[in-house]
Design a protein around this motif. Structure first.
Motif, PDB file in Angstrom:
ATOM      1  N   ASN A   1       7.449 -11.259   5.883  1.00 49.19           N
ATOM      2  CA  ASN A   1       7.121 -11.462   7.531  1.00 49.19           C
ATOM      3  C   ASN A   1       6.005 -10.963   7.931  1.00 49.19           C
ATOM      4  O   ASN A   1       5.864  -9.789   8.348  1.00 49.19           O
ATOM      5  CB  ASN A   1       8.289 -10.944   8.003  1.00 49.19           C
ATOM      6  N   GLY A   2       4.824 -11.735   7.453  1.00 48.87           N
ATOM      7  CA  GLY A   2       3.604 -11.386   7.956  1.00 48.87           C
ATOM      8  C   GLY A   2       2.965 -10.300   7.170  1.00 48.87           C
ATOM      9  O   GLY A   2       3.182 -10.018   5.961  1.00 48.87           O
ATOM     10  N   ARG A   3       2.853  -8.866   7.884  1.00 49.74           N
ATOM     11  CA  ARG A   3       2.440  -7.867   7.299  1.00 49.74           C
ATOM     12  C   ARG A   3       3.648  -7.077   6.975  1.00 49.74           C
ATOM     13  O   ARG A   3       3.504  -6.066   6.129  1.00 49.74           O
ATOM     14  CB  ARG A   3       1.768  -6.967   8.491  1.00 49.74           C
ATOM     15  N   GLU A   4       4.985  -7.274   7.072  1.00 52.68           N
ATOM     16  CA  GLU A   4       5.852  -6.810   6.671  1.00 52.68           C
ATOM     17  C   GLU A   4       6.287  -7.244   4.990  1.00 52.68           C
ATOM     18  O   GLU A   4       6.387  -8.531   5.162  1.00 52.68           O
ATOM     19  CB  GLU A   4       7.100  -6.780   7.610  1.00 52.68           C
ATOM     20  N   GLU A   5       6.295  -6.431   4.050  1.00 49.13           N
ATOM     21  CA  GLU A   5       6.593  -7.089   2.735  1.00 49.13           C
ATOM     22  C   GLU A   5       7.710  -6.000   2.034  1.00 49.13           C
ATOM     23  O   GLU A   5       7.280  -4.801   1.921  1.00 49.13           O
ATOM     24  CB  GLU A   5       5.274  -7.170   1.908  1.00 49.13           C
ATOM     25  N   GLY A   6       8.711  -6.674   1.714  1.00 48.45           N
ATOM     26  CA  GLY A   6       9.760  -5.538   1.085  1.00 48.45           C
ATOM     27  C   GLY A   6      10.796  -6.324   0.287  1.00 48.45           C
ATOM     28  O   GLY A   6      10.463  -7.319  -0.116  1.00 48.45           O
ATOM     29  N   PHE A   7      12.066  -6.010   0.534  1.00 44.23           N
ATOM     30  CA  PHE A   7      13.353  -6.342   0.042  1.00 44.23           C
ATOM     31  C   PHE A   7      14.292  -7.073   0.876  1.00 44.23           C
ATOM     32  O   PHE A   7      14.523  -5.935   1.888  1.00 44.23           O
ATOM     33  CB  PHE A   7      13.821  -5.445  -0.998  1.00 44.23           C
ATOM     34  N   ALA A   8      15.334  -7.773   0.508  1.00 44.59           N
ATOM     35  CA  ALA A   8      16.524  -8.100   1.284  1.00 44.59           C
ATOM     36  C   ALA A   8      17.489  -8.151   0.381  1.00 44.59           C
ATOM     37  O   ALA A   8      17.343  -8.113  -0.820  1.00 44.59           O
ATOM     38  CB  ALA A   8      16.464  -9.449   1.721  1.00 44.59           C
ATOM     39  N   ILE A   9      18.674  -7.203   0.628  1.00 44.36           N
ATOM     40  CA  ILE A   9      19.655  -7.195  -0.284  1.00 44.36           C
ATOM     41  C   ILE A   9      21.134  -7.923   0.541  1.00 44.36           C
ATOM     42  O   ILE A   9      21.504  -7.528   1.958  1.00 44.36           O
ATOM     43  CB  ILE A   9      19.997  -5.691  -0.538  1.00 44.36           C
ATOM     44  N   SER A  10      21.753  -8.569  -0.108  1.00 41.64           N
ATOM     45  CA  SER A  10      22.957  -9.060   0.421  1.00 41.64           C
ATOM     46  C   SER A  10      24.119  -8.927  -0.738  1.00 41.64           C
ATOM     47  O   SER A  10      24.019  -8.796  -1.688  1.00 41.64           O
ATOM     48  CB  SER A  10      22.766 -10.574   0.835  1.00 41.64           C
ATOM     49  N   ASP A  11      25.325  -8.762  -0.133  1.00 43.02           N
ATOM     50  CA  ASP A  11      26.337  -8.502  -0.985  1.00 43.02           C
ATOM     51  C   ASP A  11      26.823 -10.018  -1.371  1.00 43.02           C
ATOM     52  O   ASP A  11      26.290 -11.146  -0.784  1.00 43.02           O
ATOM     53  CB  ASP A  11      27.691  -8.065  -0.238  1.00 43.02           C
TER      54      ASP A  11
ATOM     55  N   ASN B   1       3.600  -2.715   0.144  1.00 41.28           N
ATOM     56  CA  ASN B   1       5.225  -2.733  -0.109  1.00 41.28           C
ATOM     57  C   ASN B   1       5.612  -1.339  -1.062  1.00 41.28           C
ATOM     58  O   ASN B   1       6.822  -1.501  -1.479  1.00 41.28           O
ATOM     59  CB  ASN B   1       5.326  -3.975  -0.896  1.00 41.28           C
ATOM     60  N   ALA B   2       4.946  -0.558  -1.020  1.00 35.39           N
ATOM     61  CA  ALA B   2       5.185   0.659  -1.876  1.00 35.39           C
ATOM     62  C   ALA B   2       6.203   1.505  -1.405  1.00 35.39           C
ATOM     63  O   ALA B   2       7.259   1.779  -2.005  1.00 35.39           O
ATOM     64  CB  ALA B   2       3.914   1.746  -2.118  1.00 35.39           C
ATOM     65  N   LYS B   3       6.610   1.655   0.094  1.00 36.83           N
ATOM     66  CA  LYS B   3       7.786   2.048   0.796  1.00 36.83           C
ATOM     67  C   LYS B   3       8.693   1.358   0.390  1.00 36.83           C
ATOM     68  O   LYS B   3       9.943   1.849   0.005  1.00 36.83           O
ATOM     69  CB  LYS B   3       7.381   2.131   2.105  1.00 36.83           C
ATOM     70  N   ALA B   4       8.981  -0.005   0.401  1.00 33.31           N
ATOM     71  CA  ALA B   4      10.051  -0.722   0.091  1.00 33.31           C
ATOM     72  C   ALA B   4      10.350  -0.399  -1.630  1.00 33.31           C
ATOM     73  O   ALA B   4      11.414  -0.430  -1.765  1.00 33.31           O
ATOM     74  CB  ALA B   4       9.678  -2.228   0.374  1.00 33.31           C
ATOM     75  N   TYR B   5       9.563  -0.538  -2.263  1.00 33.05           N
ATOM     76  CA  TYR B   5       9.710  -0.298  -3.617  1.00 33.05           C
ATOM     77  C   TYR B   5      10.483   1.002  -3.888  1.00 33.05           C
ATOM     78  O   TYR B   5      11.397   1.324  -4.500  1.00 33.05           O
ATOM     79  CB  TYR B   5       8.514  -0.306  -4.607  1.00 33.05           C
ATOM     80  N   ALA B   6       9.948   2.075  -3.077  1.00 35.76           N
ATOM     81  CA  ALA B   6      10.634   3.541  -3.334  1.00 35.76           C
ATOM     82  C   ALA B   6      11.824   3.553  -2.818  1.00 35.76           C
ATOM     83  O   ALA B   6      12.828   4.093  -3.336  1.00 35.76           O
ATOM     84  CB  ALA B   6       9.701   4.527  -2.331  1.00 35.76           C
ATOM     85  N   VAL B   7      12.132   2.870  -1.518  1.00 31.64           N
ATOM     86  CA  VAL B   7      13.624   2.646  -1.143  1.00 31.64           C
ATOM     87  C   VAL B   7      14.714   2.209  -1.940  1.00 31.64           C
ATOM     88  O   VAL B   7      15.734   2.400  -2.404  1.00 31.64           O
ATOM     89  CB  VAL B   7      13.646   1.800   0.277  1.00 31.64           C
ATOM     90  N   LEU B   8      14.064   0.911  -2.613  1.00 25.53           N
ATOM     91  CA  LEU B   8      14.716   0.205  -3.495  1.00 25.53           C
ATOM     92  C   LEU B   8      14.967   0.744  -4.785  1.00 25.53           C
ATOM     93  O   LEU B   8      16.270   0.770  -5.336  1.00 25.53           O
ATOM     94  CB  LEU B   8      13.984  -1.151  -3.861  1.00 25.53           C
TER      95      LEU B   8
ATOM     96  N   ALA C   1      17.264  -6.148   5.283  1.00 23.19           N
ATOM     97  CA  ALA C   1      15.799  -6.203   4.835  1.00 23.19           C
ATOM     98  C   ALA C   1      14.983  -5.011   5.166  1.00 23.19           C
ATOM     99  O   ALA C   1      15.455  -4.576   6.360  1.00 23.19           O
ATOM    100  CB  ALA C   1      15.431  -7.579   5.581  1.00 23.19           C
ATOM    101  N   PHE C   2      14.398  -4.690   4.390  1.00 23.66           N
ATOM    102  CA  PHE C   2      13.520  -3.102   4.698  1.00 23.66           C
ATOM    103  C   PHE C   2      12.195  -3.511   4.165  1.00 23.66           C
ATOM    104  O   PHE C   2      11.774  -4.127   3.144  1.00 23.66           O
ATOM    105  CB  PHE C   2      14.454  -2.036   4.229  1.00 23.66           C
TER     106      PHE C   2
END
Length: 112
Positions: free
Chosen positions: A34-44, A6-13, A52-53
Motif C-alpha cells: 500500500n504505497g510506502r507500506e510494504e509487508g505481509f498479509a496473513i489469513s487463516d 520491508n525489513a521490519k515486516a520480514y522480522a515480524v514474519l 496485514a503488517f
C-alpha cells in the motif's frame, strides 16, 4: 526480496513462523502493498480472520491491521477505513510484541 522498507515486516514474519511452527500451514501468507507500506498479509484458510503488517508509512513504527478478509481489498491486501481506525501500533523495535499480537489474534485457529 528484502529491502530497508520491508525489513521490519520480514522480522515480524520470521518470529511468527518461529512461534507458530508447523501450524503455519493453516494460514495463507501474501504480500501486503500500500504505497510506502510494504509487508505481509496473513489469513487463516477458513477466511475468518486476516492481518496485514508493515512499517508504518508515517513513522518507523510497526503497524498491524486486522479484521475479516472482506475488509481488505484483493489488490495488495489493502484494509478499508474501518480497519485503519482500529490498527495496532508497536514501537520500531517491538518485533516480538507485534508477532505475539498477531499470534494471539489467530489463537483460536492455532492448536498448541
Amino acid at each position: 526480496m528484502l529491502f530497508v522498507r520491508n525489513a521490519k515486516a520480514y522480522a515480524v514474519l520470521s518470529i511468527i513462523y518461529d512461534l507458530i511452527g508447523d501450524e503455519i500451514s493453516k494460514f495463507t501468507v501474501e504480500p501486503y502493498l500500500n504505497g510506502r507500506e510494504e509487508g505481509f498479509a496473513i489469513s487463516d484458510k477458513t477466511y475468518h480472520k486476516k492481518v496485514a503488517f508493515s512499517e508504518n508509512r508515517n513513522s518507523d513504527s510497526i503497524v498491524v491491521y486486522f479484521g475479516e478478509p472482506f475488509n481488505f481489498s484483493l489488490q495488495g491486501n489493502v484494509p478499508d477505513e474501518k480497519i485503519y481506525k482500529k490498527s495496532q501500533m508497536f514501537d520500531y523495535n517491538q518485533y516480538l510484541k507485534a508477532a505475539e499480537f498477531i499470534q494471539n489474534y489467530f489463537s483460536d485457529e492455532i492448536t498448541f
